[in-house]
Design a protein around this motif. Structure first.
Motif, mmCIF file in Angstrom:
data_model
loop_
_atom_site.group_PDB
_atom_site.id
_atom_site.type_symbol
_atom_site.label_atom_id
_atom_site.label_comp_id
_atom_site.label_asym_id
_atom_site.label_seq_id
_atom_site.Cartn_x
_atom_site.Cartn_y
_atom_site.Cartn_z
ATOM 1 N N PHE A 57 19.210 -54.374 -21.183
ATOM 2 C CA PHE A 57 20.313 -53.972 -21.370
ATOM 3 C C PHE A 57 21.391 -54.908 -20.855
ATOM 4 O O PHE A 57 22.515 -54.786 -20.584
ATOM 5 C CB PHE A 57 20.651 -52.704 -20.362
ATOM 6 N N ASP A 58 21.049 -56.246 -21.435
ATOM 7 C CA ASP A 58 22.152 -57.147 -21.230
ATOM 8 C C ASP A 58 23.314 -56.979 -21.940
ATOM 9 O O ASP A 58 23.266 -56.591 -22.997
ATOM 10 C CB ASP A 58 21.496 -58.783 -21.958
ATOM 11 N N GLY A 59 24.511 -57.356 -21.376
ATOM 12 C CA GLY A 59 25.673 -57.087 -21.982
ATOM 13 C C GLY A 59 26.391 -55.487 -21.300
ATOM 14 O O GLY A 59 27.617 -55.425 -21.763
ATOM 15 N N LEU A 60 25.406 -54.710 -20.682
ATOM 16 C CA LEU A 60 25.856 -53.517 -20.506
ATOM 17 C C LEU A 60 26.053 -53.624 -18.888
ATOM 18 O O LEU A 60 25.309 -54.113 -18.117
ATOM 19 C CB LEU A 60 24.645 -52.460 -20.703
ATOM 20 N N ARG A 74 26.231 -48.623 -14.993
ATOM 21 C CA ARG A 74 26.491 -47.395 -15.393
ATOM 22 C C ARG A 74 26.266 -47.132 -16.651
ATOM 23 O O ARG A 74 25.840 -46.031 -17.078
ATOM 24 C CB ARG A 74 27.934 -47.255 -14.955
ATOM 25 N N GLN A 75 26.776 -48.029 -17.721
ATOM 26 C CA GLN A 75 26.655 -47.885 -18.916
ATOM 27 C C GLN A 75 25.039 -47.699 -19.321
ATOM 28 O O GLN A 75 24.857 -47.138 -20.319
ATOM 29 C CB GLN A 75 27.188 -49.223 -19.688
ATOM 30 N N LEU A 126 23.281 -44.694 -21.298
ATOM 31 C CA LEU A 126 22.737 -44.858 -22.458
ATOM 32 C C LEU A 126 21.418 -44.075 -22.624
ATOM 33 O O LEU A 126 20.952 -43.402 -23.234
ATOM 34 C CB LEU A 126 22.658 -46.089 -22.786
ATOM 35 N N LEU A 127 20.668 -44.175 -21.288
ATOM 36 C CA LEU A 127 19.432 -43.683 -21.085
ATOM 37 C C LEU A 127 19.485 -42.092 -21.080
ATOM 38 O O LEU A 127 18.719 -41.507 -21.612
ATOM 39 C CB LEU A 127 18.811 -44.080 -19.884
#
Length: 156
Positions: free
Chosen positions: A113-116, A119-120, A124-125
């Motif tokens: 999840f690099d770049g997130l 919480r994001q 997403l999950l």
């Protein structure tokens, strides 16, 4: 190591291409003038590790399996890019577009999840679970499209 910009029209622009790497060349490479790339450009990096006995610069004798890490005997192929936008007012739209692009890439290719933010990533999950209508543990193209439409409508 080779870093290319694939422009929306399909042409490729080489950004950096080092055909015979030397450990002592580590550092930064900066263009005198920024390279202007159009919206929709994709950056690709390719690299080859040569840890064979035939490589005179191989730090390990005899050769050993090389993994990613922080030591000089490890490999760490990284390309850091600095991005600017033409106007300050363009920054929020650029960040939003990048975030949506990164989320879609994660959904298609998997991976980290690099770049997130945390919480994001959690959201997403949760979205994957919520939009997996056939409960097969993955998002089919139509489920992924529905999730992306939902996210795009809720990302500011």
């Amino acid at each position: 190591m080779k870093v290319d910009a694939r422009l929306p029209d399909g042409t490729v622009q080489h950004l950096i291409w080092i055909k015979d790497w030397d450990f002592n060349w580590q550092g930064q490479y900066r263009y005198v003038e920024p390279v202007k790339l159009p919206k929709g450009t994709r950056i690709d990096m390719r690299y080859i590790y040569d840890n064979s006995a035939g490589n005179p610069r191989n730090p390990s004798n005899p050769p050993r399996r090389v993994r990613f890490g922080e030591q000089t005997t490890d490999e760490m192929a990284l390309a850091f890019l600095q991005v600017t936008v033409p106007r300050t007012e363009d920054v929020p739209a650029f960040r939003r577009a990048y975030l949506l692009s990164r989320i879609e890439q994660i959904l298609i290719e998997g991976g980290d999840f690099d770049g997130l933010t945390r919480r994001q990533a959690e959201m997403l999950l949760a979205g994957v679970v919520m939009f997996d209508k056939n409960h097969n543990g993955k998002l089919d193209p139509d489920e992924r499209a529905a999730l992306m439409q939902f996210i795009a409508g809720n990302v500011k």
